[in-house]
Write a protein that holds these residues in place. Structure first.
Motif, PDB file in Angstrom:
ATOM      1  N   MET A 141      -8.679  -8.284  17.360  1.00 60.31           N
ATOM      2  CA  MET A 141      -8.277  -6.888  17.257  1.00 60.31           C
ATOM      3  C   MET A 141      -7.573  -6.645  15.921  1.00 60.31           C
ATOM      4  N   GLN A 142      -8.328  -6.208  14.930  1.00 61.58           N
ATOM      5  CA  GLN A 142      -7.792  -5.953  13.600  1.00 61.58           C
ATOM      6  C   GLN A 142      -6.869  -4.735  13.619  1.00 61.58           C
ATOM      7  N   PRO A 143      -5.612  -4.867  13.191  1.00 62.04           N
ATOM      8  CA  PRO A 143      -4.767  -3.667  13.073  1.00 62.04           C
ATOM      9  C   PRO A 143      -5.321  -2.736  12.001  1.00 62.04           C
ATOM     10  N   VAL A 144      -5.306  -1.444  12.290  1.00 60.62           N
ATOM     11  CA  VAL A 144      -5.824  -0.452  11.352  1.00 60.62           C
ATOM     12  C   VAL A 144      -4.839   0.707  11.221  1.00 60.62           C
ATOM     13  N   ALA A 145      -5.011   1.454  10.145  1.00 58.68           N
ATOM     14  CA  ALA A 145      -4.354   2.746   9.982  1.00 58.68           C
ATOM     15  C   ALA A 145      -5.373   3.826  10.313  1.00 58.68           C
ATOM     16  N   VAL A 146      -4.962   4.808  11.094  1.00 54.77           N
ATOM     17  CA  VAL A 146      -5.814   5.949  11.446  1.00 54.77           C
ATOM     18  C   VAL A 146      -5.200   7.172  10.781  1.00 54.77           C
ATOM     19  N   ARG A 147      -5.952   7.767   9.836  1.00 56.67           N
ATOM     20  CA  ARG A 147      -5.362   8.775   8.953  1.00 56.67           C
ATOM     21  C   ARG A 147      -6.214  10.035   8.935  1.00 56.67           C
ATOM     22  N   SER A 148      -5.559  11.184   8.963  1.00 55.57           N
ATOM     23  CA  SER A 148      -6.270  12.454   8.890  1.00 55.57           C
ATOM     24  C   SER A 148      -6.921  12.614   7.519  1.00 55.57           C
ATOM     25  N   SER A 149      -8.049  13.359   7.500  1.00 56.95           N
ATOM     26  CA  SER A 149      -8.755  13.646   6.242  1.00 56.95           C
ATOM     27  C   SER A 149      -9.335  15.050   6.338  1.00 56.95           C
ATOM     28  N   SER A 150      -8.453  16.033   6.214  1.00 55.79           N
ATOM     29  CA  SER A 150      -8.857  17.428   6.376  1.00 55.79           C
ATOM     30  C   SER A 150      -9.678  17.900   5.181  1.00 55.79           C
ATOM     31  N   VAL A 151     -10.590  18.824   5.437  1.00 52.10           N
ATOM     32  CA  VAL A 151     -11.365  19.391   4.329  1.00 52.10           C
ATOM     33  C   VAL A 151     -10.523  20.342   3.492  1.00 52.10           C
ATOM     34  N   SER A 152      -9.322  20.704   3.960  1.00 52.08           N
ATOM     35  CA  SER A 152      -8.459  21.649   3.236  1.00 52.08           C
ATOM     36  C   SER A 152      -7.252  21.012   2.596  1.00 52.08           C
ATOM     37  N   GLU A 153      -6.922  19.749   2.919  1.00 59.09           N
ATOM     38  CA  GLU A 153      -5.606  19.228   2.562  1.00 59.09           C
ATOM     39  C   GLU A 153      -5.381  19.064   1.076  1.00 59.09           C
ATOM     40  N   ASP A 154      -6.436  18.902   0.270  1.00 55.70           N
ATOM     41  CA  ASP A 154      -6.253  18.709  -1.161  1.00 55.70           C
ATOM     42  C   ASP A 154      -6.838  19.850  -1.976  1.00 55.70           C
ATOM     43  N   ALA A 155      -6.905  21.037  -1.366  1.00 55.28           N
ATOM     44  CA  ALA A 155      -7.416  22.183  -2.109  1.00 55.28           C
ATOM     45  C   ALA A 155      -6.547  22.472  -3.310  1.00 55.28           C
ATOM     46  N   ALA A 156      -7.182  22.902  -4.396  1.00 53.86           N
ATOM     47  CA  ALA A 156      -6.430  23.160  -5.633  1.00 53.86           C
ATOM     48  C   ALA A 156      -5.433  24.290  -5.455  1.00 53.86           C
ATOM     49  N   GLU A 157      -5.805  25.301  -4.640  1.00 56.03           N
ATOM     50  CA  GLU A 157      -4.933  26.470  -4.509  1.00 56.03           C
ATOM     51  C   GLU A 157      -3.715  26.185  -3.651  1.00 56.03           C
ATOM     52  N   ALA A 158      -3.866  25.271  -2.688  1.00 55.53           N
ATOM     53  CA  ALA A 158      -2.757  25.005  -1.777  1.00 55.53           C
ATOM     54  C   ALA A 158      -2.892  23.601  -1.236  1.00 55.53           C
ATOM     55  N   SER A 159      -2.032  22.716  -1.683  1.00 57.04           N
ATOM     56  CA  SER A 159      -2.123  21.336  -1.206  1.00 57.04           C
ATOM     57  C   SER A 159      -1.597  21.239   0.216  1.00 57.04           C
ATOM     58  N   ASN A 187      -5.999   7.771  18.831  1.00 55.46           N
ATOM     59  CA  ASN A 187      -5.346   8.260  17.615  1.00 55.46           C
ATOM     60  C   ASN A 187      -6.261   9.105  16.742  1.00 55.46           C
ATOM     61  N   VAL A 188      -7.582   8.985  16.928  1.00 48.45           N
ATOM     62  CA  VAL A 188      -8.494   9.956  16.310  1.00 48.45           C
ATOM     63  C   VAL A 188      -8.204  11.342  16.874  1.00 48.45           C
ATOM     64  N   LEU A 189      -8.042  11.426  18.195  1.00 53.90           N
ATOM     65  CA  LEU A 189      -7.707  12.703  18.820  1.00 53.90           C
ATOM     66  C   LEU A 189      -6.372  13.238  18.305  1.00 53.90           C
ATOM     67  N   ARG A 190      -5.409  12.357  18.127  1.00 55.19           N
ATOM     68  CA  ARG A 190      -4.101  12.797  17.622  1.00 55.19           C
ATOM     69  C   ARG A 190      -4.222  13.313  16.188  1.00 55.19           C
ATOM     70  N   CYS A 191      -5.043  12.648  15.374  1.00 54.10           N
ATOM     71  CA  CYS A 191      -5.262  13.145  14.009  1.00 54.10           C
ATOM     72  C   CYS A 191      -5.932  14.510  14.037  1.00 54.10           C
ATOM     73  N   TRP A 192      -6.954  14.667  14.877  1.00 51.54           N
ATOM     74  CA  TRP A 192      -7.592  15.977  14.990  1.00 51.54           C
ATOM     75  C   TRP A 192      -6.578  17.047  15.378  1.00 51.54           C
ATOM     76  N   SER A 193      -5.710  16.707  16.315  1.00 49.47           N
ATOM     77  CA  SER A 193      -4.738  17.706  16.766  1.00 49.47           C
ATOM     78  C   SER A 193      -3.772  18.105  15.649  1.00 49.47           C
ATOM     79  N   SER A 194      -3.568  17.199  14.678  1.00 52.58           N
ATOM     80  CA  SER A 194      -2.624  17.516  13.601  1.00 52.58           C
ATOM     81  C   SER A 194      -3.176  18.534  12.627  1.00 52.58           C
TER      82      SER A 194
END
Length: 351
Positions: free
Chosen positions: A108-126, A146-153
């Protein structure tokens, strides 16, 4: 696979499919830079999930009239609860399990589960930092949770405020998720390939602390700061601060814990001079490849044979100075250290 892409396949034209974080990591991997292995759960998986479960309609209903801060907080709590009470569709869970097990051939490899929103790095609003990351997750069931938790964020109160401010509708954005092998970081932090105070593009600015990067990103410590000449890679100045807390994995508890750093260790630099220069050199390479100043998260692995490996955990375009005219450089009478010391309230050792 229908829902999952290897990180190395996350190209810039896939940003709407995998989100900004996955796209940035893909660009680093294609340069053969040191990035933990992993994969991306696509926004297609998110959109299908909310449609199949009916959450898309529930989200729209809850968002109606959520105009005040208090109401956004209440709505956020309700929407996030709907996600976390749900289960992934069987087809996605099967793909997710297969991808995770490919990262974990020996257990069981430990992993990081991280959000990757399509809006989070927009130039107009980070939106950077507005969505969630979960560290040291083990096992396919825990990854799915934790995928579900990321989606909820995607629906934090802060994110809902951004949606309102920039006129973004809930059905116009989506959340990808990055799953990466975990780095047992001895030190971690952030690097910006300009001076974040003046926009001076001849400088690389590095912040770091002991343990995982949560204490730095969360503002719980005043990090060590290093300022490096981008051309020569000489260290212009450094400031070593007392680092009273750190986050480390507790194997007995099976979770990441916040620990108190012994007083005699708090003023020890988190990086050697060689490590500072090596991190800066990687930042310079990334900026040159991507064509603009970058905001980069990094980590150092455990000591092995007298050295610690450097890993790049994320890169995104720097947003504060991206569309601004850089301020004139300070006179020779004022160092970068002098300018920053005036903004610091914590005691520190200046070397």
């Amino acid at each position: 696979m229908e829902y999952i892409l290897p990180l190395k396949d996350c190209h810039s034209h896939f940003t709407e499919l995998v989100g900004g974080k996955a796209m940035g990591l893909g660009s680093l991997l294609r340069q053969e830079l040191p990035v933990p292995s992993g994969f991306a759960v696509s926004t297609h998986a998110y959109r299908e999930f909310v449609e199949v479960t009916g959450l898309d309609r529930a989200i729209q209903m809850n968002l109606r009239g959520a105009d005040t801060i208090d109401e956004q907080r209440r709505v956020s709590e309700r929407i996030r609860g709907l996600f976390e009470e749900s289960k992934l569709q069987d087809s996605l869970l099967a793909e997710l399990t297969e991808a995770y097990m490919q990262l974990s051939p020996h257990g069981m490899q430990p992993v990081a589960v991280r959000s990757s929103s399509v809006s989070e790095d927009a130039a107009e609003a980070s939106f950077a930092g507005e969505h969630d990351t979960y560290l040291w997750i083990e096992g396919p069931d825990a990854v799915a949770k934790n995928v579900l938790r990321c989606w909820s964020s995607l629906f934090t109160p802060q994110a809902l405020s951004y949606f309102k401010q920039f006129g973004i509708r809930a059905n116009e954005t989506a959340m990808g998720v990055v799953v990466q092998t975990m780095v047992a970081a001895e030190a971690a932090g952030v690097m910006i390939t300009i001076d974040p105070m003046t926009g001076d593009r001849s400088q690389i600015s590095i912040e770091g602390s002991c343990g995982l990067g949560l204490a730095v990103v969360g503002g719980e410590v005043t990090p060590d700061r290093y300022f490096v000449d981008k051309v020569t890679l000489d260290i212009r100045s450094r400031m070593i601060s007392p680092k009273s807390v750190a986050y480390r994995f507790d194997s007995q508890a099976g979770e990441v814990r916040r620990i108190d750093v012994p007083e005699e260790e708090q003023m020890k630099p988190c990086l050697t001079e060689e490590e500072v220069v090596a991190i800066a050199a990687l930042g310079k390479q990334v900026e040159r490849s991507l064509g603009t100043a970058q905001d980069i998260e990094w980590a150092l692995g455990p000591w092995i044979d007298g050295k610690r490996d450097i890993f790049l955990l994320q890169t995104r375009p720097e947003t504060v100075w991206r569309n601004k005219q850089a301020a004139p450089l300070a006179s020779s009478q004022t160092s970068i250290m002098d300018r920053l010391v005036g903004n610091m309230s914590m005691p520190m050792r200046i070397v």
